[in-house]
Design a protein around this motif. Sequence first.
Motif, PDB file in Angstrom:
ATOM      1  N   GLN A  95      38.048  37.276  49.565  1.00 42.18           N
ATOM      2  CA  GLN A  95      37.072  38.364  49.473  1.00 42.18           C
ATOM      3  C   GLN A  95      37.647  39.677  50.000  1.00 42.18           C
ATOM      4  O   GLN A  95      37.490  40.724  49.377  1.00 42.18           O
ATOM      5  N   SER A  96      38.331  39.598  51.127  1.00 40.54           N
ATOM      6  CA  SER A  96      38.835  40.876  51.654  1.00 40.54           C
ATOM      7  C   SER A  96      39.982  41.420  50.809  1.00 40.54           C
ATOM      8  O   SER A  96      40.099  42.625  50.615  1.00 40.54           O
ATOM      9  N   PRO A 148      34.636  40.764  44.449  1.00 40.12           N
ATOM     10  CA  PRO A 148      34.963  39.611  45.297  1.00 40.12           C
ATOM     11  C   PRO A 148      34.463  38.291  44.718  1.00 40.12           C
ATOM     12  O   PRO A 148      35.191  37.297  44.725  1.00 40.12           O
ATOM     13  N   ALA A 207      40.195  41.018  47.574  1.00 40.28           N
ATOM     14  CA  ALA A 207      39.527  41.572  46.393  1.00 40.28           C
ATOM     15  C   ALA A 207      39.001  42.968  46.707  1.00 40.28           C
ATOM     16  O   ALA A 207      39.185  43.910  45.934  1.00 40.28           O
ATOM     17  N   ARG A 208      38.357  43.098  47.841  1.00 39.41           N
ATOM     18  CA  ARG A 208      37.792  44.406  48.191  1.00 39.41           C
ATOM     19  C   ARG A 208      38.892  45.456  48.323  1.00 39.41           C
ATOM     20  O   ARG A 208      38.760  46.576  47.855  1.00 39.41           O
TER      21      ARG A 208
END
Lengths: 185, 314
Positions: free
Chosen positions: A154-155, A164, A157-158
Motif C-alpha cells: 500500500q505504501s 493501493p 502504491a501511494r
Amino acid sequence: MTRTDLRKSYEILELPDSASLREVQNAYLRLRKLYAGSSVALAPLEEEFSENTRRKILQQVEDAYDKLRSALNGERTNAKAGGAGERGDTVPELDRLEEIVYSGPVLRKIRERVNLNENAVFQELKIRTELLRALEEERFEVLPQVVYLKGHLQSIARLLGLQPDRVVEDYLRRYRDWKDDRGKE
Amino acid sequence: MTQTEKLGKEGEIWAVGGGKGGTGKTFITSSIGTYLAQKGRRVILVDMDIGGANLHSFFGIDRPARSLTSFFETGAALSDLAVRTEIESMSLITGDIHSLSAENIKFSQKLKLFRQIMKLNAQNVIIDLGAGSHGNTLDTFLIADRMIIVIAPEIIAIENMYHFVKAALFRQVKKSLKEYGLKEIVQHVWDRRERYGVKNVKDLIDYLKDAYPYFGAILDRELGHFRLHLVLNMVRSGQDIQLGAAIKSVLMKYLGVPVHFSGYVMYDDTVWRSVRDRKPFMRNYLSTGTAKEIETLVENIVLARDVTVPGGMS
Ligand SMILES: Nc1ncnc2c1ncn2[C@@H]1O[C@H](COP(=O)(O)OP(=O)(O)O)[C@@H](O)[C@H]1O
Ligand SMILES: [Mg+2]
C-alpha cells in the motif's frame, strides 16, 4: 517531435514551457495520483463524467510524460558533449494503464520510470533495499507475512501514485498462486 | 508604467463568487479591495449579495446612508450610491436590500445595473456575489474581466463550486450564441442530451463545435474570456493546498476551462476577530501572514499567474 506537440504536452501536465525534467516528473506523479486514485476534488463530478473520461485523461498524462521525458533527456545528453549513458537509457514500455497487472517487475518498472531509486524508497517509506528487491523480484519465500506485505504494498502504491487496492489485489493474487502451487508439490 | 498602473487597466471589473456561503467571499472581496486601494488604486466595492448583504460591516459601517435599494426602488444613479470607507480611495456601494432577493430583479433593471457598473469611475470595481447559482448571480459573474472563485477545502464547498462553474459556463455558451441568433440550438441539444450523447457542459461544447464547425470559431472567441482565478480560503494544512492544485486540474481537464490557482489564505483567528470588531482586516493586520497571502493572491490575479504550491513531491 514538433514544437506544438511539446507545448501540448506541457499543457497537459499543466506546466509552463520552461519546466525542468524534475518539474515534469513531479507534475506527472501528482496528476497520475489524482486521476488514478480517489480525491475529494474528483468525487463530486464522478457521476456526470464517465470512467472513460478519467481513463482518457490518464492516458494523455502518460503520453505527455513520455514525450517530454524523452525530449528533455535528449536535450540533456546533447548539452553534455558525448554524455553517453546520461539517462539516455530507455525504460521498457508499459502497457496501457487499465490493462496492467501490478506484479513485482511492473512495480519496479514504474518505480524506475519515475526515477525513484531503492534508496529513495528507503528514505520515504523505511522499506529496506533487500526487502524491496525481493518484493519486486517476486521471491515470495523471503517476504514477510501477508499483513505486513500488504502494508508495504500500500505504501509503495501511494508513493508511485497507484491505486493501493488494485496493487494489493494484483500482487497478492500472484502471491497466493505461488503458495497454492507450492502446496501441490 | 507606475506601480499603480501595473495593477491593471482602468475600470477593471472583478467579481468574487463560488457558490457556497461562508467560504469567505466577502472577506476576500474586502481584503482584495483594501490591498488595491492601499497601493493607490481607486476602488469601488459593490455588494451584490442581494438579500444577504454584509460587506459594509467588514468596514465597520452599521447602517449605510445609501444602498442599492435606491437604485431599484427610486431609480437613483449607481454612482451616487457609493459611500466612503475609512480606506482612502476606496468606496462602497452597499446592497442593503430588504425588499428584494436575487430572483426578482427585473431583466431591464439588471441590464441597466450592468451598464452603470461598467461606467463607474474607478480603476477597480470589485463585486461581491452572494451564495448560490441563480441566473442573476451568474450574469453578474460573467460581466467581470476577472472571475474569481473562492472555496474552502471541504466537500460541500467544492461540490457547490463545480455546480456554480458549470452553470456559469452553460450560461456563457448560451449567451455567446444568442448574439448570433443561435441560442435555441443550445437549449435544443441540452434538452435532448441523451440522444446526442451529451452528459455535461463540456460534452455540449464539444458537440456544438463538432456538429456546426462555424460555431467552433464563435465559441472559441466568446469563451476566450472565461478564465477562472481560484482562491482557496480557510486552509489548515499543506494537504489542503495540494487539494487546491487538484481542483484546478479537474476544472481544466473535465470542464475545459482555463484556471489559475491564484492563491490560498490560511485559517486565521484574527480574521473573524477583525470582522467581529468591525475593522478592515488589511489595515489592522498588515504584518500578518494572512495579509501577505492576500497580497500574493492579488498580484497573481493581476498577472493571471499561479501561486507556488509548497511541498510538491520532492
Ligand atoms: N481565512 C479565514 N480564517 C478565519 N476565518 C475566516 C477566514 N475567512 C473568512 N472567515 C470568517 O468566516 C465567516 C464567513 O466569511 P464570509 O466572508 O462572510 O463568507 P461568504 O461571504 O462566502 O459567505 C466570517 O465570520 C469570516 O470572518
Ligand atoms: Mg458574503
